[in-house]
Design a protein around this motif. Structure first.
Motif, mmCIF file in Angstrom:
data_model
loop_
_atom_site.group_PDB
_atom_site.id
_atom_site.type_symbol
_atom_site.label_atom_id
_atom_site.label_comp_id
_atom_site.label_asym_id
_atom_site.label_seq_id
_atom_site.Cartn_x
_atom_site.Cartn_y
_atom_site.Cartn_z
ATOM 1 N N GLU A 186 -1.861 7.040 -2.894
ATOM 2 C CA GLU A 186 -0.766 6.810 -1.936
ATOM 3 C C GLU A 186 0.482 6.408 -2.692
ATOM 4 O OE1 GLU A 186 0.334 3.992 1.944
ATOM 5 O OE2 GLU A 186 -1.733 4.066 1.205
ATOM 6 N N GLN A 187 1.626 6.919 -2.232
ATOM 7 C CA GLN A 187 2.923 6.571 -2.810
ATOM 8 C C GLN A 187 3.977 6.612 -1.723
ATOM 9 O OE1 GLN A 187 4.137 8.881 -6.235
ATOM 10 N NE2 GLN A 187 6.283 8.310 -6.024
ATOM 11 N N ARG A 188 4.740 5.524 -1.571
ATOM 12 C CA ARG A 188 5.834 5.541 -0.599
ATOM 13 C C ARG A 188 6.928 4.570 -1.025
ATOM 14 N NH1 ARG A 188 4.423 1.245 3.329
ATOM 15 N NH2 ARG A 188 2.186 0.784 3.138
ATOM 16 N N ALA A 189 8.148 4.915 -0.651
ATOM 17 C CA ALA A 189 9.302 4.081 -0.963
ATOM 18 C C ALA A 189 9.376 2.905 0.002
ATOM 19 C CB ALA A 189 10.578 4.898 -0.884
ATOM 20 N N LEU A 190 9.911 1.793 -0.485
ATOM 21 C CA LEU A 190 10.034 0.586 0.326
ATOM 22 C C LEU A 190 11.503 0.174 0.430
ATOM 23 C CD1 LEU A 190 7.176 -1.520 -1.308
ATOM 24 C CD2 LEU A 190 7.076 -0.378 0.915
ATOM 25 N N PRO A 191 11.864 -0.491 1.522
ATOM 26 C CA PRO A 191 13.214 -1.042 1.626
ATOM 27 C C PRO A 191 13.359 -2.241 0.695
ATOM 28 C CG PRO A 191 11.879 -1.655 3.547
ATOM 29 C CD PRO A 191 11.064 -0.693 2.738
ATOM 30 N N PRO A 192 14.586 -2.613 0.311
ATOM 31 C CA PRO A 192 15.841 -2.010 0.755
ATOM 32 C C PRO A 192 16.204 -0.767 -0.053
ATOM 33 C CG PRO A 192 16.274 -3.913 -0.661
ATOM 34 C CD PRO A 192 14.788 -3.834 -0.496
ATOM 35 N N LEU A 193 16.693 0.248 0.621
ATOM 36 C CA LEU A 193 17.248 1.458 0.001
ATOM 37 C C LEU A 193 16.230 2.219 -0.847
ATOM 38 C CD1 LEU A 193 20.670 -0.061 -1.190
ATOM 39 C CD2 LEU A 193 20.209 1.200 0.924
ATOM 40 N N GLY A 194 14.954 1.999 -0.581
ATOM 41 C CA GLY A 194 13.935 2.693 -1.355
ATOM 42 C C GLY A 194 13.903 2.296 -2.811
ATOM 43 N N MET A 195 14.426 1.117 -3.125
ATOM 44 C CA MET A 195 14.496 0.697 -4.523
ATOM 45 C C MET A 195 13.125 0.346 -5.092
ATOM 46 S SD MET A 195 17.972 -1.590 -4.721
ATOM 47 C CE MET A 195 17.705 -1.882 -6.469
ATOM 48 N N MET A 196 12.205 -0.055 -4.225
ATOM 49 C CA MET A 196 10.856 -0.392 -4.659
ATOM 50 C C MET A 196 9.869 0.676 -4.181
ATOM 51 S SD MET A 196 11.494 -3.211 -6.255
ATOM 52 C CE MET A 196 12.807 -4.453 -6.277
ATOM 53 N N THR A 197 8.772 0.804 -4.888
ATOM 54 C CA THR A 197 7.754 1.809 -4.561
ATOM 55 C C THR A 197 6.391 1.144 -4.410
ATOM 56 O OG1 THR A 197 8.956 3.508 -5.794
ATOM 57 C CG2 THR A 197 6.638 3.937 -5.343
ATOM 58 N N PHE A 198 5.641 1.592 -3.403
ATOM 59 C CA PHE A 198 4.288 1.116 -3.150
ATOM 60 C C PHE A 198 3.316 2.202 -3.591
ATOM 61 C CE2 PHE A 198 0.624 1.130 -0.221
ATOM 62 C CZ PHE A 198 0.151 -0.182 -0.351
ATOM 63 N N LEU A 199 2.338 1.828 -4.443
ATOM 64 C CA LEU A 199 1.344 2.766 -4.949
ATOM 65 C C LEU A 199 -0.055 2.231 -4.723
ATOM 66 C CD1 LEU A 199 2.844 3.477 -8.526
ATOM 67 C CD2 LEU A 199 3.124 4.907 -6.493
ATOM 68 N N VAL A 200 -0.989 3.131 -4.400
ATOM 69 C CA VAL A 200 -2.398 2.805 -4.408
ATOM 70 C C VAL A 200 -3.093 3.791 -5.353
ATOM 71 C CG1 VAL A 200 -4.542 2.633 -3.094
ATOM 72 C CG2 VAL A 200 -2.374 1.898 -2.055
ATOM 73 N N LEU A 201 -3.812 3.260 -6.331
ATOM 74 C CA LEU A 201 -4.591 4.067 -7.261
ATOM 75 C C LEU A 201 -6.065 3.745 -7.059
ATOM 76 C CD1 LEU A 201 -2.517 3.420 -10.537
ATOM 77 C CD2 LEU A 201 -2.097 5.131 -8.770
ATOM 78 N N GLY A 202 -6.903 4.772 -7.107
ATOM 79 C CA GLY A 202 -8.334 4.564 -6.934
ATOM 80 C C GLY A 202 -9.069 4.774 -8.243
ATOM 81 N N LYS A 203 -10.110 3.967 -8.467
ATOM 82 C CA LYS A 203 -10.954 4.143 -9.643
ATOM 83 C C LYS A 203 -12.179 4.959 -9.236
ATOM 84 C CE LYS A 203 -13.349 1.697 -13.380
ATOM 85 N NZ LYS A 203 -13.570 0.384 -14.033
ATOM 86 N N SER A 204 -12.478 5.964 -10.014
ATOM 87 C CA SER A 204 -13.575 6.858 -9.682
ATOM 88 C C SER A 204 -14.924 6.145 -9.730
ATOM 89 C CB SER A 204 -13.590 8.041 -10.649
ATOM 90 O OG SER A 204 -13.719 7.589 -11.988
ATOM 91 N N GLY A 205 -15.884 6.670 -8.994
ATOM 92 C CA GLY A 205 -17.205 6.067 -8.928
ATOM 93 C C GLY A 205 -17.369 5.224 -7.695
ATOM 94 N N GLY A 206 -18.503 4.553 -7.612
ATOM 95 C CA GLY A 206 -18.735 3.652 -6.488
ATOM 96 C C GLY A 206 -19.383 4.319 -5.301
#
Length: 206
Positions: A186-206
């Motif tokens: 997952e990747q999406r821009a965050l306010p204010p003005l999209g200056m920050m980014t939110f990421l989710v990375l998954g580790k394989s397995g499990g």
């Protein structure tokens, strides 16, 4: 970034961090903790700082926080004590490049606005991947370099002063996406003005 420069920079920032940079990054922290709370289990917060996120974790979470700044950690410990945050199990001074935890140890790793301030972020990402359980998630909020526009010009202007201001204004997203054990989910821009980014990375397995 030099580790001594990081120490001195955040010793200066500690008294005013919550009302300055901490306020700017509040949206990213809320998004990250909401996602982590929905998963439950154990979480390692890398670069816990003054502990701004700690009271947002649900009471049934198992939270460990690390930071290299003793001054920041003391602020976090004071919050835990004052607010009686039972979900916080441990706060430790630690270099994120050499995490003192076993392999495959945490359900979720949080790195909120820290990867652009640490030395050798590639090593930090490798350590994050190592201590994350197979099937676990790595949640990142950070500012990443813009490629064009006015903000991109400002980032390039401030880049030479990284050791003074305490963060890399020209930090590239590819730096955190090159760890083989982790896959971007997952990747999406965050306010204010999209200056920050939110990421989710998954580790394989499990």
């Amino acid at each position: 970034m030099d580790i001594k420069a990081v120490q001195s920079s955040y010793a200066r920032w500690a008294p005013v961090y919550d009302k300055t940079f901490g306020a700017i990054t509040n949206v990213g922290r809320r998004c990250a903790v909401e996602y982590i709370n929905s998963r439950g289990g154990s979480v390692l917060e890398v670069g816990v700082g003054t502990g701004l996120s700690l009271e947002q974790y649900k009471p049934d979470m198992h939270v460990t926080g690390i930071d290299f700044s003793a001054e920041m950690l003391q602020k976090a410990r004071d919050k835990v004590q004052a607010l009686e945050l039972s979900q916080v199990e441990e706060l430790r001074k630690m270099d994120a490049r050499t995490l003192d935890f076993p392999d495959n140890h945490f359900d979720t790793i949080a790195a909120m606005h820290v990867l652009s301030v640490v030395p050798e972020p590639e090593k930090v990402m490798a350590e994050i991947a190592r201590v994350c359980k197979p099937g676990g998630k790595v949640v990142i909020t950070n500012h990443f370099e813009r490629k064009q526009g006015v903000i991109a010009s400002l980032e390039r202007l401030f880049a030479p002063f990284a050791n003074t201001i305490g963060w890399h204004s020209d930090f590239e997203i590819e730096t955190v996406l090159q760890e083989d054990a982790l896959t971007l989910e997952e990747q999406r821009a965050l306010p204010p003005l999209g200056m920050m980014t939110f990421l989710v990375l998954g580790k394989s397995g499990g």
